[in-house]
Design a protein around this motif. Structure first.
Motif, PDB file in Angstrom:
ATOM      1  N   LYS A 300       0.693  -1.132   0.119  1.00 51.48           N
ATOM      2  CA  LYS A 300       0.000  -0.045   0.114  1.00 51.48           C
ATOM      3  C   LYS A 300       0.749   1.156  -0.020  1.00 51.48           C
ATOM      4  O   LYS A 300       0.616   2.265  -0.640  1.00 51.48           O
ATOM      5  N   ASP A 304       0.482   4.233  -2.743  1.00 47.38           N
ATOM      6  CA  ASP A 304       0.129   5.527  -2.434  1.00 47.38           C
ATOM      7  C   ASP A 304       1.132   6.401  -3.087  1.00 47.38           C
ATOM      8  O   ASP A 304       0.584   7.603  -3.468  1.00 47.38           O
ATOM      9  N   GLU A 308       0.101   9.197  -5.488  1.00 46.02           N
ATOM     10  CA  GLU A 308       0.306  10.604  -5.022  1.00 46.02           C
ATOM     11  C   GLU A 308       0.968  11.462  -6.131  1.00 46.02           C
ATOM     12  O   GLU A 308       0.473  12.533  -6.535  1.00 46.02           O
TER      13      GLU A 308
END
Ligand SMILES: [Zn+2]
Length: 421
Positions: A300, A304, A308
């Motif tokens: 994760k 992310d 992002e």
């Protein structure tokens, strides 16, 4: 106690020629993935000669379900048997499991001075693919028990010796053995730690990121979207992500490594023609996982980071890169450095070598992760091979370290299992 240990150490010293010959013989079986059968028959013969009960079977995919994150570079294990030997103790002692993988990575390029399967002995080193990683370790495990038996010592606890397949492709062999019920009060995985004592091993997994663009003629490139330019943003972000992990994922047993849980970009493919705007880039890599970290959390975090940077790009936020976890995932894990199994190895290292062992985490994944996490078996990693020769040309194991590992493992078994003479 010391008398008994001295007797076993002498027996191992007297078995030096056999230990060397055994490593040479097993190295000569080219047990790359799918071709492990003959090497396993060799191990099974050795175990039967020592009156072990021997279990031979081919792992199945449904046995992998105990690890919800399991991924492997193979989709079946047909023709690749596991071999497990059990030597029942007299009772009243702790059981020990000695694990090693018989599969080896391909011999690779042509930089070998001899055949990769020569088993050549030269200047105190035995050469060949798998000598270090980790057939030397398998033979050390078996010869340690052989010396105890030959000394007329009856162990109280059970000894389980595992020669598993599939470690290099994701750890399927050990998961299968756990599913089949092979667990113990303590375990040693004799991977090539160069006689360092490793209470933890890192995890590792592969990822693939597909970045889409829009094709156009190079002369009117403003009508397209260059997938290579977009991918460069992702690559820069992965470098930053790795630097951030160095700060965040500190572990006391990885202080010796500059970047312990690296995020390595291994391959990049994109574009077909200099006069075309590329519309796709595929990035593949390997991410290391801390012993304290869950696979899902680590995945994760990387996802992310990619999302992002993509959110900040007008094209990418509408065409989010696709992230896949594929091919390989080996669990991290370990025991506390004060755990009794670590102490048993440490004490016997000191007994055999007369010095303190180096205690660190392994720089790669091992089957200790699965034994600790899914087998409820406290596991330490300790073996003779030098890790730096593994997976390379002219792989070798030093005879002296092979002897020392066999001695330390034998004395650890005596302490751990208890015995009667
Ligand atoms: Zn290995």
């Amino acid at each position: 106690m010391d008398n008994v240990k001295q007797q076993v150490l002498k027996m191992i010293e007297n078995s030096k020629n056999e230990i060397i010959t055994r490593v040479q013989e097993i190295v000569r079986y080219p047990s790359v993935t799918g071709e492990e059968k003959d090497a396993q028959a060799y191990v099974s013969r050795m175990l039967k000669e020592l009156s072990f009960y021997v279990d031979i079977w081919e792992p199945t995919m449904d046995e992998m379900e105990i690890n919800p994150d399991f991924l492997a570079a193979r989709d079946h294990f047909d023709g690749s048997p596991n071999v497990v030997g059990v030597l029942k103790g007299k009772g009243g002692g702790k059981s020990i499991l000695l694990n090693g993988h018989v599969d080896v990575v391909p011999e690779g390029d042509n930089d070998w001075d001899d055949s990769p399967w020569s088993g050549k002995l030269e200047d105190g080193k035995i050469y060949g693919r798998g000598a270090s990683d980790m057939k030397g370790g398998i033979i050390a495990n078996i010869m340690a028990v052989k010396a105890i038996i030959a000394s007329g010592i009856k162990l109280k606890g059970d000894v389980i010796i595992e020669s598993v397949i599939g470690e290099e492709t994701g750890g399927g062999g050990t998961l299968s053995a756990i599913s089949r019920g092979y667990k113990a009060n303590g375990a040693i995985v004799s991977e090539p730690t160069d006689l360092q004592v490793c209470p933890v091993s890192m995890g590792a997994m592969w990822f693939r990121i597909t970045v889409k663009g829009l094709a156009a003629h190079a002369g009117t490139s403003y009508l397209g979207i260059n997938a290579i330019s977009k991918a460069s943003k992702i690559i820069q972000k992965l470098d930053e992500f790795e630097a951030r992990r160095v700060k965040l994922k500190k572990h006391e047993l990885y202080q010796h490594m500059a970047v312990p849980f690296a995020v390595n970009i291994g391959t990049i493919k994109g574009g077909v023609f200099p006069t075309s705007v590329p519309d796709e880039v595929i990035i593949e890599g390997r991410m290391g996982v801390s012993p304290d970290e869950e696979i899902r959390e680590a995945r994760k975090d990387l996802e992310d980071a990619v999302y992002e940077v993509s959110e900040k790009d007008n094209w990418l936020k509408e065409h989010m890169p696709k992230i896949e976890w594929y091919g390989f995932c080996i669990s991290s894990g370990g025991v506390d450095r004060d755990h009794a199994i670590v102490k048993a190895i440490n004490d016997n290292y000191k007994y055999v070598k007369g010095s303190e062992p180096v205690v660190v985490g392994t720089p790669w994944g091992t089957d200790a992760g699965a034994l600790n996490r899914y087998g409820n078996t406290p596991t330490v990693i300790f073996g003779p091979g030098p890790g730096e020769t593994a997976h390379k040309a002219n792989e070798y194991v030093e005879v002296e370290k092979l002897m020392e590992a066999t001695k330390v493992i034998a004395c650890t078994i005596l302490d751990w299992c208890g015995y009667e003479q």
